[in-house]
Motif scaffolding. Structure first.
Motif, PDB file in Angstrom:
ATOM      1  N   SER A 190       0.629  -0.905  -0.295  1.00 15.75           N
ATOM      2  CA  SER A 190      -0.041  -0.108   0.140  1.00 15.75           C
ATOM      3  C   SER A 190       0.977   1.146   0.294  1.00 15.75           C
ATOM      4  O   SER A 190       2.491   1.435   0.930  1.00 15.75           O
ATOM      5  N   TRP A 191       0.667   1.924  -1.167  1.00 12.85           N
ATOM      6  CA  TRP A 191       1.593   3.413  -0.861  1.00 12.85           C
ATOM      7  C   TRP A 191       1.190   4.628   0.064  1.00 12.85           C
ATOM      8  O   TRP A 191       1.901   5.250   0.417  1.00 12.85           O
ATOM      9  N   ALA A 192      -0.409   3.774   0.991  1.00 12.92           N
ATOM     10  CA  ALA A 192      -0.314   4.663   2.241  1.00 12.92           C
ATOM     11  C   ALA A 192       0.845   4.200   3.098  1.00 12.92           C
ATOM     12  O   ALA A 192       0.497   4.821   3.967  1.00 12.92           O
ATOM     13  N   SER A 193       1.144   3.331   3.204  1.00 11.10           N
ATOM     14  CA  SER A 193       1.778   2.561   4.397  1.00 11.10           C
ATOM     15  C   SER A 193       3.708   2.178   4.343  1.00 11.10           C
ATOM     16  O   SER A 193       3.275   0.958   3.427  1.00 11.10           O
ATOM     17  N   LYS A 232      10.694   5.708   1.602  1.00 10.64           N
ATOM     18  CA  LYS A 232      10.099   6.755   0.623  1.00 10.64           C
ATOM     19  C   LYS A 232      11.066   8.097  -0.215  1.00 10.64           C
ATOM     20  O   LYS A 232      11.675   8.016  -0.219  1.00 10.64           O
ATOM     21  N   GLU A 277       9.990  13.997   0.212  1.00 14.33           N
ATOM     22  CA  GLU A 277       8.660  15.113  -0.213  1.00 14.33           C
ATOM     23  C   GLU A 277       9.091  15.964  -1.048  1.00 14.33           C
ATOM     24  O   GLU A 277       8.230  16.474  -2.484  1.00 14.33           O
ATOM     25  N   THR A 282      -5.021  -5.576  -5.188  1.00 19.09           N
ATOM     26  CA  THR A 282      -5.673  -5.300  -4.087  1.00 19.09           C
ATOM     27  C   THR A 282      -6.118  -6.924  -3.082  1.00 19.09           C
ATOM     28  O   THR A 282      -6.163  -6.232  -1.761  1.00 19.09           O
ATOM     29  N   ASN A 332      -4.668  -7.007   0.419  1.00 21.39           N
ATOM     30  CA  ASN A 332      -5.680  -6.905   1.664  1.00 21.39           C
ATOM     31  C   ASN A 332      -6.688  -8.419   2.239  1.00 21.39           C
ATOM     32  O   ASN A 332      -6.558  -8.172   3.816  1.00 21.39           O
ATOM     33  N   LEU A 346       2.359  -0.867   8.460  1.00 17.07           N
ATOM     34  CA  LEU A 346       3.907  -0.563   7.067  1.00 17.07           C
ATOM     35  C   LEU A 346       4.778  -2.193   7.685  1.00 17.07           C
ATOM     36  O   LEU A 346       5.722  -2.533   6.064  1.00 17.07           O
ATOM     37  N   SER A 393       3.085  -4.319   4.653  1.00 15.54           N
ATOM     38  CA  SER A 393       2.948  -3.559   3.211  1.00 15.54           C
ATOM     39  C   SER A 393       4.501  -3.264   2.910  1.00 15.54           C
ATOM     40  O   SER A 393       4.595  -3.749   1.668  1.00 15.54           O
TER      41      SER A 393
END
Length: 423
Positions: free
Chosen positions: A28-31, A37, A40, A378, A382, A393, A396
């Protein structure tokens, strides 16, 4: 004539490709753990080292691939065709999900896309005569550019720049520079590129935005991308591209810096002396990059001059360490994993980008929401990985590592049967 492969360079390439595969394929790109990463904007994380490392390694390999400096029309032809093949591999990644075949939909359309993908991969990675390679790559290149600018809705915003595209351009110019010039001219070219890029970005006002700046989307590089590639840029920004036109200039300097180190590695001096020399160069580049960061911030998306020098310095130190361990101390028991990744980089680059696109194209019913569809990737993440971990984290990261293991098995088979795919 081609010099014997430098094992430490293959290992360094393998480590870089392996890290690229992990950071590009989280569950997951959110975790994502912070080191995996990108920064920014200004700054540099371990993930921001992957792309310049690969370009640096490619530059380092050039003196080994071309130990005899001979340049004529035939050599130029080979360099051009190889560059175009790499460029087309990268460009096709952005066409995959847009391919339409008559009125096919769903799984039949996906199967057609996969068949076309294998045909393109065979055409661009197959070991043909130079004449056949030339015809094939020109046909593929022309078709894709025609589609991109044809006005056909599905292709009208397909991305033109990209990672492999930039690698192709850097390879083209770095190879020619190596064959046509001496060391002094190469140093002058690097200095001119880096100082010239800084001057362009720091001193020239940006049309429509005002003063020169290094901010996201309002700098000179972003303006030029939007002017010349409007509608064909990175989907996340739409108005600028991290692999854009102007920022490719300092990326070429990264390739040349790698080529400098390749020439040192080819010198007729002791291996210990080679380690000393490139270590001094690496440390000096890191310090210079950090100093330049004060006025021209280290930034991957802009590929700033400070970023170019800083990352080349780190790459040089990494290679010096690996060269000492593997080629001087002759300690090689641990290298097999990285070696199998390092000798087949293009097949990983291409298909590790295709596979997630395939998984993302396969739709199924969401077990948790009957009226919603989710893609296969997904679903796997999931419902098969997330339940195993309390920390998202870790879930992922486990997915990314599992994908890397999957590729390791494939690459081990290729290595065992001596299947090496080259452009």
């Amino acid at each position: 004539m081609q010099k014997e492969r430098l094992i430490s360079l293959d290992v360094f390439r393998g480590f870089t490709i392996l890290l690229m595969t992990i950071v590009n394929n989280p569950g997951s790109w959110a975790s994502i753990y912070p080191p995996l990463k990108h920064a920014e904007w200004h700054g540099c994380t371990p993930t921001d080292l992957v792309f310049p490392f690969f370009i640096f390694i490619m530059g380092t390999a050039i003196p080994f691939a071309m130990p005899t400096k001979h340049f004529d029309l035939a050599v130029f032809h080979k360099i051009l065709v190889r560059s175009l093949r790499i460029f087309c591999l990268g460009l096709f990644l952005y066409f995959f999900g847009r391919i339409e075949v008559f009125s096919l939909e769903g799984i039949p359309l996906l199967l057609a896309r996969i068949l076309i993908t294998f045909a393109v991969a065979y055409a661009l990675l197959g070991n043909f005569t130079l004449k056949i390679k030339t015809y094939l790559v020109l046909i593929i290149f022309t078709v894709m550019l025609f589609l991109a600018y044809s006005g056909i809705p599905v292709y009208q915003d397909v991305r033109i720049p990209g990672v492999l595209q930039r690698i192709a351009i850097v390879y083209f110019f770095t190879s020619i520079l190596y064959l046509k010039t001496n060391f002094k001219i190469q140093v002058a070219v690097v200095a001119s590129i880096l100082l010239g890029y800084w001057a362009l970005m720091a001193l020239i006002p940006v049309p429509g935005f005002g003063e020169a700046n290094f901010d996201k989307g309002t700098n000179l590089a972003a303006w030029l991308d939007n002017l010349l590639l409007n509608g064909h840029l990175w989907a996340a920004s739409k108005t600028w591209d991290p692999e854009g036109i102007l920022s490719t200039l300092p990326a070429i300097a990264t390739g040349i810096l790698g080529m400098f180190i390749g020439q040192v590695l080819n010198m007729s001096i002791t291996k210990v002396e080679i380690v000393k020399r490139i270590s001094i160069v690496g440390a000096s580049l890191i310090i210079l990059g950090l100093v330049w960061d004060v006025v021209f911030p280290i930034n991957k998306s802009l590929w700033t001059s400070s970023y170019t020098i800083y990352t080349a310095g780190i790459a040089t130190i990494c290679l010096a360490i690996l060269y000492y361990i593997i080629d001087v101390a002759n300690y090689k028991k641990w290298i097999k994993l990285f070696l199998i990744w390092g000798v087949n980089p293009m097949i990983v680059f291409f298909f590790s980008g295709i596979i997630p696109r395939i998984l993302g194209s396969i739709k199924m019913q969401n077990p948790q929401i009957a009226t919603e569809e989710i893609n296969l990737q997904t679903y796997i993440y999931n419902h098969n990985i997330v339940p195993l971990f309390a920390n998202p984290l870790n879930a992922s990261l486990f997915y990314a590592l599992s994908y890397a293991v999957f590729w390791s098995l494939i690459l081990w088979v290729f290595y065992k049967y001596e299947l090496i795919f080259k452009v």
